[in-house]
Design a protein around this motif. Sequence first.
Motif, PDB file in Angstrom:
ATOM      1  N   GLU A  48      17.701  -5.016  56.392  1.00 30.60           N
ATOM      2  CA  GLU A  48      16.187  -5.945  55.786  1.00 30.60           C
ATOM      3  C   GLU A  48      16.760  -5.795  53.958  1.00 30.60           C
ATOM      4  O   GLU A  48      16.363  -6.208  53.054  1.00 30.60           O
ATOM      5  N   ALA A  49      17.073  -4.039  54.143  1.00 29.08           N
ATOM      6  CA  ALA A  49      17.344  -3.920  52.637  1.00 29.08           C
ATOM      7  C   ALA A  49      18.331  -4.764  51.705  1.00 29.08           C
ATOM      8  O   ALA A  49      18.402  -4.806  50.631  1.00 29.08           O
TER       9      ALA A  49
ATOM     10  N   TRP B 114      17.957  -8.160  51.364  1.00 24.63           N
ATOM     11  CA  TRP B 114      16.947  -8.205  49.534  1.00 24.63           C
ATOM     12  C   TRP B 114      17.900  -7.987  48.063  1.00 24.63           C
ATOM     13  O   TRP B 114      17.407  -8.262  47.146  1.00 24.63           O
TER      14      TRP B 114
ATOM     15  N   ILE C 272      20.005 -11.217  47.739  1.00 24.27           N
ATOM     16  CA  ILE C 272      19.605 -12.474  47.396  1.00 24.27           C
ATOM     17  C   ILE C 272      18.744 -11.911  45.511  1.00 24.27           C
ATOM     18  O   ILE C 272      18.741 -12.585  44.885  1.00 24.27           O
ATOM     19  N   GLY C 273      18.465 -10.521  45.544  1.00 24.11           N
ATOM     20  CA  GLY C 273      18.293  -9.747  44.088  1.00 24.11           C
ATOM     21  C   GLY C 273      19.824 -10.060  43.490  1.00 24.11           C
ATOM     22  O   GLY C 273      19.201 -10.967  42.163  1.00 24.11           O
TER      23      GLY C 273
ATOM     24  N   THR D 218      19.856 -14.373  43.014  1.00 23.52           N
ATOM     25  CA  THR D 218      18.762 -14.908  41.735  1.00 23.52           C
ATOM     26  C   THR D 218      19.272 -13.802  40.437  1.00 23.52           C
ATOM     27  O   THR D 218      19.342 -14.815  39.425  1.00 23.52           O
TER      28      THR D 218
END
Length: 71
Positions: free
Chosen positions: A7-8, A11, A14-15, A18
Amino acid sequence: MAHFVNEAIMWIVIGIFTYCTYKADKTRREADKARREYERKAQRAVAAVEGWRDAYLKVYHMRSSEEGGEE
């Protein structure tokens, strides 16, 4: 524990995605702004040239009509 690591990582990815999207969008907006500024300046230059051309043709026609009347 492996679930939290996955999960880390998700993210973090995703960061990064983005951030890259934001930078690309910012670069595109800056390029669009520069293009609009260039087009505005080019249009002003064309208008100035057309004004000079119209003035020249007006004077040319005035002189040619004056010369035609003397004959």
